[in-house]
Motif scaffolding. Structure first.
Motif, PDB file in Angstrom:
ATOM      1  N   LEU A 166       0.829  -1.206   0.000  1.00 37.00           N
ATOM      2  CA  LEU A 166       0.000   0.000   0.000  1.00 37.00           C
ATOM      3  C   LEU A 166       0.865   1.258   0.000  1.00 37.00           C
ATOM      4  CD1 LEU A 166      -2.740  -0.998   2.603  1.00 37.00           C
ATOM      5  CD2 LEU A 166      -3.049  -0.775   0.139  1.00 37.00           C
ATOM      6  N   GLY A 171      -2.000   0.480  -4.388  1.00 37.37           N
ATOM      7  CA  GLY A 171      -3.320   0.541  -3.769  1.00 37.37           C
ATOM      8  C   GLY A 171      -4.487   0.406  -4.720  1.00 37.37           C
ATOM      9  N   ALA A 180      -6.050  -6.032   2.190  1.00 34.69           N
ATOM     10  CA  ALA A 180      -6.024  -4.960   3.184  1.00 34.69           C
ATOM     11  C   ALA A 180      -7.274  -5.002   4.057  1.00 34.69           C
ATOM     12  CB  ALA A 180      -5.912  -3.611   2.483  1.00 34.69           C
ATOM     13  N   LEU A 259      -7.070   4.203  -0.154  1.00 36.04           N
ATOM     14  CA  LEU A 259      -5.826   3.423  -0.045  1.00 36.04           C
ATOM     15  C   LEU A 259      -4.932   3.654  -1.253  1.00 36.04           C
ATOM     16  CD1 LEU A 259      -7.165   0.004   1.305  1.00 36.04           C
ATOM     17  CD2 LEU A 259      -6.184   1.890   2.605  1.00 36.04           C
TER      18      LEU A 259
END
Length: 384
Positions: A166, A171, A180, A259
């Motif tokens: 990330l 992401g 995640a 993210l």
């Protein structure tokens, strides 16, 4: 004539060896009777198989000692399996205690029925039987603890790998976002920030609690990076929580809401750290310095063009001129405040500033020239 306890035990066990399904039924029923939840049918079947196999291995270890301790090998395998299934250790150990009771009662019944005169000798053998049960419990417990440790280590490694991905800019990958959510409990959209702190040692332990916030720290070779899950907190709350614990320069990124933006936030937090000097700072309060650091070649050129003549002055006086200019800028152009900080007369400050203007050809009364000199000064301080 009575026989020894060990020979009596072997004969009794030999007679009951064909009763394993019945004893497994009894043991499984006792285990389930003491549990406060209802197992699914497949788990009840698994429990029955475990009971049968465990009792069979116990019988084999008595009747065929030359084959080795298969009962301990099975106990270790069972300990690993129960750890992988996430079952509590006390449930596993309770099963072994009940297995010892069921096994011993069956042996006593067999001897009392066929060799009642040998019961006293068998009773003297009880200590050895329970020692065997204790060995099996210990083997299962040790394997359970090793497996739990391995699972936690693998889980931690996976968590760190997901966090690294990330922060490094992956992401937008759907698989990573799912990981995640599962491993780090992070939704794709939320309120996040990134903290970057200097130094090879973590400024804060990963388990350090922050009221109302959640910090996921990642240790790097020369910096420490944290993903801050803000929830309802703001950046000032984060800085206030960090400051009592962080003794190294640290930078905090602006808030991001996805993210996918964490990698960019990490880079901005690192710029803030490099501009911090000391303590914890927000990027938004160090934007001019961060701008210089983000374009080092161009900033170095600005420093040379705008302040070149000052930089060529002899070392001692050059530093005096640069410090005076910097202090005056930090004091928002107040000559009196700058003089107090520099321990000199206000006229001395004015004379030094006039010298800077003559050397550079800039006029500090002109906003454009002042901005140029301020950025050039940041370049000379922040860049090698």
């Amino acid at each position: 004539m009575p026989h020894s306890g060990s020979s009596t035990m072997r004969r009794a066990v030999a007679r009951m060896s064909g009763r394993m399904p019945e004893l497994a039924d009894r043991l499984a029923a006792q285990i389930l009777a003491g549990e406060e939840y209802r197992r699914p049918a497949e788990l009840r079947d698994d429990l029955w198989q475990v009971c049968r196999i465990g009792l069979t291995h116990g019988v084999e270890s008595i009747l065929e000692p030359g084959r080795g301790r298969t009962d301990l090998e099975w106990a270790a395998r069972l300990g690993r399996r129960r750890a992988e299934q996430g079952q509590p250790l006390d449930r596993l150990l309770r099963g072994y205690r009940l297995a010892g009771c069921v096994f011993w009662e069956a042996v006593v019944d067999a001897v009392a029925q066929d060799e009642p005169e040998s019961v006293p000798a068998l009773v003297r053998h009880a200590t050895r039987t329970w020692h065997t049960i204790d060995e099996q419990s210990t083997a299962a417990s040790a394997a359970y603890h090793r497996t739990v440790y391995d699972l936690l280590r693998r889980s931690e490694e996976r968590s760190q790998a997901v966090l690294d991905a990330l922060l490094e800019g992956n992401g937008t990958d759907a698989t990573l976002l799912a990981a995640a959510a599962e491993v780090l409990d992070l939704p794709e959209h939320g309120r996040y920030a990134v903290v970057v702190a200097s130094g090879p040692e973590p400024p804060i332990r990963e388990a350090w609690p922050v009221d109302g916030l959640r910090l996921l720290w990642r240790v790097r070779a020369d910096t420490q990076v944290a993903l801050a899950v803000l929830g309802g907190a703001d950046l000032d709350d984060l800085v206030a929580a960090l400051r009592p614990h962080v003794r190294v320069p640290a930078g905090v990124s602006p808030v991001v809401e996805s993210l996918a933006d964490l990698a960019g936030a990490r880079r901005l937090a690192d710029l803030a750290r490099r501009a911090a000097g000391e303590g914890v700072v927000l990027l938004d309060r160090k934007l001019p310095d961060a701008l210089v650091l983000s374009q080092p070649r161009l900033a170095a050129r600005l420093g040379q063009v705008a302040l070149g003549p000052v930089l060529e002055v002899e070392d001692g006086y050059r530093d005096v001129l640069l410090d005076t200019l910097g202090t005056w800028l930090d004091c928002d152009g107040s000559t009196a405040r700058a003089a107090a900080l520099l321990y000199c007369h206000p006229n001395t400050v004015l004379n030094r500033l006039r010298r800077v203007e003559r050397l550079t050809g800039r006029d500090l009364a002109k906003p454009r020239d002042m901005i140029e000199l301020a950025l050039a000064l940041s370049a000379t301080r922040l860049l090698p």
